[in-house]
Motif scaffolding. Structure first.
Motif, short mmCIF file in Angstrom:
data_model
loop_
_atom_site.label_atom_id
_atom_site.label_comp_id
_atom_site.label_asym_id
_atom_site.label_seq_id
_atom_site.Cartn_x
_atom_site.Cartn_y
_atom_site.Cartn_z
N ALA A 180 0.82 -1.21 0.00
CA ALA A 180 0.00 0.00 0.00
C ALA A 180 0.85 1.26 0.00
O ALA A 180 0.33 2.37 -0.05
N ALA A 181 2.19 1.08 0.08
CA ALA A 181 3.07 2.24 0.20
C ALA A 181 3.17 3.01 -1.11
O ALA A 181 3.21 2.43 -2.19
N THR A 182 3.20 4.33 -0.98
CA THR A 182 3.53 5.22 -2.09
C THR A 182 4.80 5.97 -1.70
O THR A 182 4.83 6.65 -0.67
N TRP A 183 5.83 5.83 -2.53
CA TRP A 183 7.16 6.34 -2.15
C TRP A 183 7.92 6.71 -3.40
O TRP A 183 7.77 6.08 -4.45
N SER A 184 8.74 7.76 -3.30
CA SER A 184 9.61 8.12 -4.42
C SER A 184 10.87 8.78 -3.88
O SER A 184 10.83 9.50 -2.87
N ALA A 185 11.98 8.50 -4.53
CA ALA A 185 13.28 9.09 -4.17
C ALA A 185 14.25 8.77 -5.28
O ALA A 185 14.01 7.89 -6.14
N THR A 186 15.38 9.46 -5.29
CA THR A 186 16.44 9.21 -6.25
C THR A 186 17.55 8.44 -5.56
O THR A 186 18.03 8.86 -4.50
N VAL A 187 17.98 7.34 -6.16
CA VAL A 187 18.95 6.43 -5.55
C VAL A 187 20.24 6.47 -6.37
O VAL A 187 20.20 6.58 -7.61
N ASP A 188 21.36 6.41 -5.68
CA ASP A 188 22.67 6.44 -6.34
C ASP A 188 22.77 5.32 -7.38
O ASP A 188 22.61 4.14 -7.05
N ALA A 189 23.04 5.68 -8.63
CA ALA A 189 23.08 4.69 -9.71
C ALA A 189 24.23 3.72 -9.55
O ALA A 189 24.10 2.54 -9.87
N CYS A 226 21.62 0.91 -0.74
CA CYS A 226 21.89 1.92 -1.76
C CYS A 226 21.52 3.29 -1.21
O CYS A 226 20.44 3.47 -0.65
N ARG A 227 22.42 4.26 -1.37
CA ARG A 227 22.22 5.59 -0.82
C ARG A 227 21.28 6.43 -1.68
O ARG A 227 21.13 6.20 -2.87
N LEU A 228 20.69 7.43 -1.03
CA LEU A 228 19.84 8.38 -1.74
C LEU A 228 20.67 9.55 -2.26
O LEU A 228 21.71 9.89 -1.71
N VAL A 229 20.18 10.16 -3.32
CA VAL A 229 20.71 11.43 -3.83
C VAL A 229 19.73 12.51 -3.40
O VAL A 229 18.54 12.44 -3.73
N THR A 230 20.20 13.49 -2.67
CA THR A 230 19.29 14.46 -2.07
C THR A 230 18.83 15.54 -3.05
O THR A 230 17.80 16.17 -2.83
#
Length: 356
Positions: A180-189, A226-230
């Motif tokens: 049910a989660a809605t989520w978005s972020a940018t992850v280090d390629a 995996c890290r996020l890109v802020t």
């Protein structure tokens, strides 16, 4: 050699880019021994023909090569020295990647917060999606987000998107298990590409989100982090929504086109459609030959950088690709003719440089 032909340690330091203290260190290490040492004053002097060795020594140390390896490289022939440099750089990159993975694990352990379940997918499918869209990433220190993959998860699908400003690639997957989660972020390629090697050998991957990144849980293996890109990811959905409808559509056999592109000379590739007949041309107006292509719609001519167009074609799914053309200064949509869940946009160029 006359004394006037020798350089003092200060002059040699200035010409070689090494400090006098470094030169003394390398002399005592017998890596770069002075040509002469005054027996009374102890002053050190160097010959001009020692400058190339000093320059190579400086550059090897600048890339972090240890003294033993530097000595071997300086005494080796050009081919062997080049091999040793490549081997050293590969080891540095391997160590850096391992340190990054360990740092991500430590960060996750320190926060010790439960992850948010995002999706459960087949490992090979997720690994393929990462590799397909990551071809549209770019390393640019001023814009770190370009080396990230934007992940959007909803109750029915998960979408991976990347862009280097000249290409945009997006892939949508249907999870094996819905959340049910809605989520978005940018992850280090880079982190995702490293994780893809492990995911490919796992039947199932559980994706969880945290404040600092994503955790990929796999059976009988350590979790992958995996890290996020802020930095904010570009609003690609608005750009896609504002694209005009295609005026011309070309379908072409993918592998025949790739082979022709590999054999072509020059940096540019032109696609010309005249009276419903498509033709691919080199920058020198040489035809790439018959490629089993068909076209519908208006006549058009569009030019691409080979380095932009080739990856867009090579990552398409299936034996055919479909090109939606909108004009010579608008993005071309590259999509698979039999599966529409991988879409790539490629920017054309003006050979005269009016736009890009």
């Amino acid at each position: 050699m006359q004394p006037s032909d020798l350089m003092s340690i200060g002059v040699f330091a200035g010409r070689s880019g090494l400090t006098p203290s470094a030169l003394r260190f390398y002399a005592d290490s017998e890596l770069l021994v002075p040509a002469e040492v005054d027996p009374v004053s102890g002053y050190r002097f160097y010959r001009p023909d020692q400058l190339p060795r000093a320059d190579m020594l400086r550059q090897l140390r600048e890339i972090g090569m240890p003294l033993a390896a530097v000595r071997a490289a300086l005494d080796a022939g050009p081919a062997e020295a080049a091999r040793m440099i490549d081997q050293h750089v590969a080891k540095v990159l391997e160590d850096a990647a391992a340190a990054r993975r360990q740092a991500a694990r430590l960060t996750a352990a320190l926060t010790d917060a439960p992850g948010i379940p995002i999706a459960t997918l087949k490992g090979p499918v997720l690994a393929d999606a990462v590799e397909q869209v990551s071809s549209a990433t770019a390393r640019e220190p001023s814009m770190p987000v370009l080396d990230g993959i934007h992940i959007e998860a909803g109750p029915h699908a998960i979408t991976l998107t990347a862009t280097d400003r000249y290409r945009l690639s997006t892939r949508t997957l249907v999870p094996d298990e819905l959340t049910a989660a809605t989520w978005s972020a940018t992850v280090d390629a880079g982190d995702l590409r490293a994780a893809a090697n492990e995911m490919r050998r796992c039947a199932t991957v559980h994706v969880e989100a945290s404040a600092h990144g994503i955790r990929l849980r796999v059976a009988e293996r350590d979790d992958l982090h995996c890290r996020l890109v802020t930095e904010p990811f570009p609003d690609y959905r608005a750009m896609l929504a504002n694209l005009p409808e295609p005026t011309t559509r070309v379908t072409v056999a993918k592998y025949a086109l790739l082979r022709a592109l590999e054999d072509s000379a020059g940096e540019h590739i032109a696609l010309s459609v005249t009276d419903g007949v498509p033709e691919f041309l080199t920058g020198e107006e040489q035809s790439l030959g018959s490629l089993d292509a068909a076209a519908t719609g208006a006549d058009v001519r569009i030019t691409f950088q080979l380095t932009t167009f080739y990856p867009a074609i090579s990552t398409a799914i299936g034996p055919d690709v479909m090109l939606d053309l909108r004009g010579q200064d608008l993005p071309v949509t590259v999509r698979s003719a039999d599966r529409g869940d991988l879409t790539t946009l490629a920017m054309p160029i003006d050979p005269q440089g009016a736009f890009r």
